[in-house]
Design an enzyme around this catalytic site. Structure first.
Site, PDB file in Angstrom:
ATOM      1  N   HIS A  44     109.404 -19.605  51.159  1.00  0.00           N
ATOM      2  CA  HIS A  44     108.584 -18.931  50.166  1.00  0.00           C
ATOM      3  C   HIS A  44     109.403 -18.461  48.963  1.00  0.00           C
ATOM      4  O   HIS A  44     108.930 -18.492  47.830  1.00  0.00           O
ATOM      5  CB  HIS A  44     107.883 -17.736  50.816  1.00  0.00           C
ATOM      6  CG  HIS A  44     106.801 -17.131  49.993  1.00  0.00           C
ATOM      7  ND1 HIS A  44     105.527 -17.673  49.911  1.00  0.00           N
ATOM      8  CD2 HIS A  44     106.784 -16.036  49.206  1.00  0.00           C
ATOM      9  CE1 HIS A  44     104.786 -16.926  49.117  1.00  0.00           C
ATOM     10  NE2 HIS A  44     105.523 -15.921  48.676  1.00  0.00           N
ATOM     11  N   LYS A  86     100.136 -17.420  35.193  1.00  0.00           N
ATOM     12  CA  LYS A  86     100.748 -17.986  36.390  1.00  0.00           C
ATOM     13  C   LYS A  86      99.693 -18.062  37.491  1.00  0.00           C
ATOM     14  O   LYS A  86      98.694 -17.351  37.445  1.00  0.00           O
ATOM     15  CB  LYS A  86     101.924 -17.119  36.859  1.00  0.00           C
ATOM     16  CG  LYS A  86     102.763 -17.723  37.990  1.00  0.00           C
ATOM     17  CD  LYS A  86     103.889 -16.791  38.408  1.00  0.00           C
ATOM     18  CE  LYS A  86     104.751 -17.393  39.500  1.00  0.00           C
ATOM     19  NZ  LYS A  86     105.812 -16.459  39.946  1.00  0.00           N
ATOM     20  N   HIS A  90      98.121 -17.135  48.298  1.00  0.00           N
ATOM     21  CA  HIS A  90      98.134 -16.118  49.342  1.00  0.00           C
ATOM     22  C   HIS A  90      97.361 -16.679  50.529  1.00  0.00           C
ATOM     23  O   HIS A  90      96.442 -16.056  51.065  1.00  0.00           O
ATOM     24  CB  HIS A  90      97.556 -14.796  48.845  1.00  0.00           C
ATOM     25  CG  HIS A  90      98.452 -13.633  49.112  1.00  0.00           C
ATOM     26  ND1 HIS A  90      98.016 -12.423  49.566  1.00  0.00           N
ATOM     27  CD2 HIS A  90      99.806 -13.514  49.012  1.00  0.00           C
ATOM     28  CE1 HIS A  90      99.036 -11.600  49.719  1.00  0.00           C
ATOM     29  NE2 HIS A  90     100.135 -12.241  49.392  1.00  0.00           N
ATOM     30  N   ASN A  91      97.769 -17.871  50.938  1.00  0.00           N
ATOM     31  CA  ASN A  91      97.034 -18.640  51.938  1.00  0.00           C
ATOM     32  C   ASN A  91      97.121 -18.043  53.337  1.00  0.00           C
ATOM     33  O   ASN A  91      96.108 -17.743  53.964  1.00  0.00           O
ATOM     34  CB  ASN A  91      97.550 -20.082  51.970  1.00  0.00           C
ATOM     35  CG  ASN A  91      97.465 -20.753  50.622  1.00  0.00           C
ATOM     36  OD1 ASN A  91      96.651 -20.389  49.786  1.00  0.00           O
ATOM     37  ND2 ASN A  91      98.326 -21.747  50.396  1.00  0.00           N
ATOM     38  N   GLY A 534     104.707 -21.595  38.162  1.00  0.00           N
ATOM     39  CA  GLY A 534     104.110 -22.239  39.323  1.00  0.00           C
ATOM     40  C   GLY A 534     104.570 -21.643  40.637  1.00  0.00           C
ATOM     41  O   GLY A 534     105.319 -20.653  40.689  1.00  0.00           O
TER      42      GLY A 534
END
Length: 736
Positions: A44, A86, A90-91, A534
């Site tokens: 991450h 941007k 937050h999957n 991104g």
């Protein structure tokens, strides 16, 4: 260290990683240091599996002020002002705890924007779920997840006073184990008042501001860098808890702070919390830092240095202040009733030195932590075979279906029907700048009061196409958002992306990622829309099942004349409707919506884009709109010409009568670089002259008017079409 193998496993570190840590420190690490390395080297935070493919993205243009590498990208929009934007994912948190996960996703992306000195003025989202029409536990679960995510997005954005003005939603079985929640925000800033995340100036104080630190979100960055399995329910404590009212205060306090010459830099405490913010700020400046962790404001008793460094509690910032300005800064945050504490200072050591009650509890060289972060060249499949196990589409059988029945089913499908149940929960008009919002189709538009211009923005990802052909799907996703902006009379200037993929440990997923990146590079270069910011989200996999490759693309463009925003609703009787399309592409069934619902497979021939033709189409739309030739225009997207025409008529409360007999593929097949335009008959000659001997053609499709929608063998009363289009989604959510 006792139980070293277990400690490394818990922190997702390998023996090779540990060897690098020993080399960097020259000694064995303690638990605090292990936690810091784990967070900073997580997928991450470090992009260790994706970085080599992100290199080469077009990131520069005369209008790009700040590209990737900061909290957000910035483009020049004229008059001395910039747009800061941007998109991030937050999957995993949203799958575990939908309301809190989605809410804190919105809060996090907003902080990235106002950290740059901008006031946040608009938000979009791209959310994806499993099949919500299923009448089983999976369908019920995803309706529950959808309700929670939508409530979380609305709850946070509405309380912040930031309009949510658009988005995209899709439903595929590949998201049953991993939903996607991608949040986009945009702000406006003076070009000479942009702030960056840096910590420089020996002796300058490091100040913590915002909420107190708790144990919520502990280990969130590491959790987001792993696949899901049956144990995932136990991850609930890793999801942050947000408070939009505190964030609103933090936003206003920071904007007040920015008006005074008090700080060197500022950084949001996002993923990995105090760890990432402090190391990134010092790293960008090549400096060192000392922090006294017992001075960090805490909301729970008995917290440890490990917890303080890794907590992802929300609504917190780290500031590098100018020495001597401490009292004034503390006064500002006291006014807004926020915590503010001096917790350290900038040094010239090149190291991060952490103290707890006067005892040093960690010491890590800052540059090596990032410079020696693992960059993995994971195996990439040379001959991916995942499509070999999928049945090929039977086009002949598909084309034998009844057009009228197919049309009615597609019109009420969750991909097509109106999503008022969703967007009515979002405040889209707060701040009084919204010109076009959700429900109008295509790009959303706001006015920029500061310079009198408009901003168009759109988000899209053609996930089914990306599954069949990742490179082509990525190219068409970039083109889609630019086309949406052109259909409002604007010119796309830049994109941000959120690249959602399965496990990078799967060589075929890495092939998908590599191909997708190549597609984005090719499209952005040809269309002159650089990537300015991104995010990458990997490990969207549950029990070995990967999601579709889903590169969410958000585009932003300028509309010079806000009084000339092009409409997408067909609402005037007598207008003629033409299909304006590239001659280079023909509609196909591969990856199409009609194949998904009525075919035996989505695997079939797909239409390929000509980027040169796409760019030309944008210029034609802009020129025609500037000359007042077009009354309305709409993209031909999911469901093909039939659905595009029907939606434009329904939204405009206007019937139509087809004037050409279209076969099944012409009605429901899909291809890029084609739009429907509605115009007065006397303006058609001008449009044809503009096209000249280009690679484009105009095909008359229909005339507006009447009480029915009629095209080829399709006929449906306008009243029935409206009831279906506007009522289907709520029926799915509330009845199933």
């Amino acid at each position: 260290m006792e139980n070293l193998p277990q400690v490394l496993k818990q922190h997702k570190l390998t023996q090779e990683d540990y060897a690098k840590i020993l080399s960097i420190l020259g000694r064995e690490p303690n638990l605090v240091e292990i936690g810091i390395f784990s967070a900073m080297w997580s997928e991450h935070c470090s992009y260790k599996s994706s970085k080599i493919y992100l290199n080469g993205f077009p990131t520069r243009a005369p209008w790009v002020i700040q590209g990737p590498g900061e909290n957000a990208g910035v483009i020049d929009i004229g008059g001395g002002y910039g747009a800061v934007f941007k998109m991030e994912s937050h999957n995993h948190p949203s799958f575990i705890e939908p309301y809190a996960g989605a809410a804190t996703g919105v809060g996090g992306i907003m902080r990235d924007i106002f950290t740059m000195g901008a006031r946040v003025v608009a938000s979009l989202n791209a959310i994806r779920f499993g099949d919500i029409t299923r009448r089983d536990l999976i369908g019920a679960k995803h309706r529950y997840l959808l309700r929670g995510v939508v409530a979380g997005i609305g709850g946070y954005g509405n309380c912040m006073g930031v309009p949510t003005i658009g988005g995209e939603m899709s439903f595929e079985s590949s998201y049953e184990g991993n939903i996607l929640v991608n949040a986009f925000s945009l702000g406006i800033v003076k070009n000479d008042a942009i702030f960056y995340g840096k910590a420089s100036g020996i002796g300058n104080p490091v100040i913590y501001v915002g909420s107190k630190t708790g144990r919520d979100g502990l280990g969130g960055a590491v959790m987001s860098s792993d696949s899901f399995s049956e144990y995932s329910k136990a991850l609930r404590p890793t999801v942050q808890v947000g408070d939009p009212f505190t964030e609103k205060l933090l936003l206003e306090a920071c904007l007040e702070l920015f008006k005074r010459d008090l700080i060197v830099g500022i950084q949001d405490m996002g993923a990995a919390g105090l760890t990432s913010s402090s190391f990134e700020m010092a790293g960008r400046s090549g400096s060192g830092m000392v922090m006294y962790l017992d001075k960090v404001p805490m909301r729970e008793a008995g917290m440890t240095p490990y917890e303080l460094m890794l907590s992802e509690s929300q609504e917190r910032m780290l500031i590098c202040a100018k020495k001597g300005c401490e009292a004034e800064i503390m006064e500002i945050f006291a006014k807004w009733e926020l915590d503010c504490a001096i917790i350290g200072e900038v040094t010239n050591s090149g190291k991060m030195e952490l103290f707890w009650q006067n005892n040093k509890c960690a010491e890590i060289p800052i540059a090596p932590l990032s410079e020696k972060a693992p960059i993995l060249k994971r195996p990439v499949s040379e001959n991916p075979s995942y499509l070999d196990f999928i049945e090929t589409l039977n086009s002949q059988e598909l084309e034998s279906k009844d057009k009228n029945a197919v049309f009615r089913e597609l019109l009420k499908s969750p991909e097509v029907c109106d999503k008022a149940w969703v967007y009515s929960q979002y405040d889209s008009s707060v701040q009084t700048n919204t010109i076009v919002s959700s429900g109008s189709g295509g790009a959303s538009v706001i006015r920029v009061k500061e310079n009198g211009k408009g901003l168009g923005m759109s988000v899209a990802s053609q996930a089914r196409l990306c599954y069949l052909n990742p490179k082509e799907g990525a190219k068409q996703s970039v083109a889609k958002v630019g086309r949406d902006i052109a259909l409002r009379g604007g010119r796309a200037l830049a994109i941000t992306d959120c690249l959602n993929f399965g496990s990078p440990e799967n060589p075929e997923v890495m092939w998908q990622f590599k191909e997708t990146c190549e597609g984005i590079k090719e499209s952005c270069k040809a269309l002159n829309t650089p990537v300015v910011s991104g995010n990458v989200s990997l490990y969207n996999q549950t029990n070995g099942k990967d999601i579709y490759p889903t590169p969410s693309i958000a585009g932003v463009g300028v509309i010079d004349n806000i009084n000339n925003v092009l409409c997408s609703n067909f609402n005037k009787e007598g207008l003629e409707v033409y299909l304006l399309k590239s001659k280079s592409v023909m509609p196909e069934f591969g990856a199409s919506l009609v194949a998904k619902y009525f075919g035996n497979s989505i695997k079939g021939v797909t239409a390929k884009i000509s980027l040169q033709d796409e760019l030309y189409l944008w210029s034609v739309l802009n020129a025609a709109n500037e000359r007042g030739i077009l009354n309305a225009a709409v993209d031909v997207y999911q469901g093909g010409v039939a659905i595009a025409l029907a939606k434009a008529c329904v939204r405009g409360n206007m019937g139509c009568k087809g004037v050409v007999d279209l076969d099944f593929k012409a009605l429901f097949g899909e291809a890029p670089t084609q739009v429907l335009v509605a115009l007065e008959s006397q303006n058609i000659a001008q449009l044809k002259i503009m096209l000249g001997d280009s690679n484009f053609e105009l095909v008359k499709i229909a005339i507006l008017g009447g009480e029915n929608i009629v095209m080829s063998d399709i006929i449906i009363p306008l009243k029935e079409a409206k009831e279906t289009f506007y009522g289907a989604f709520e029926e799915i959510i509330e009845t199933f």
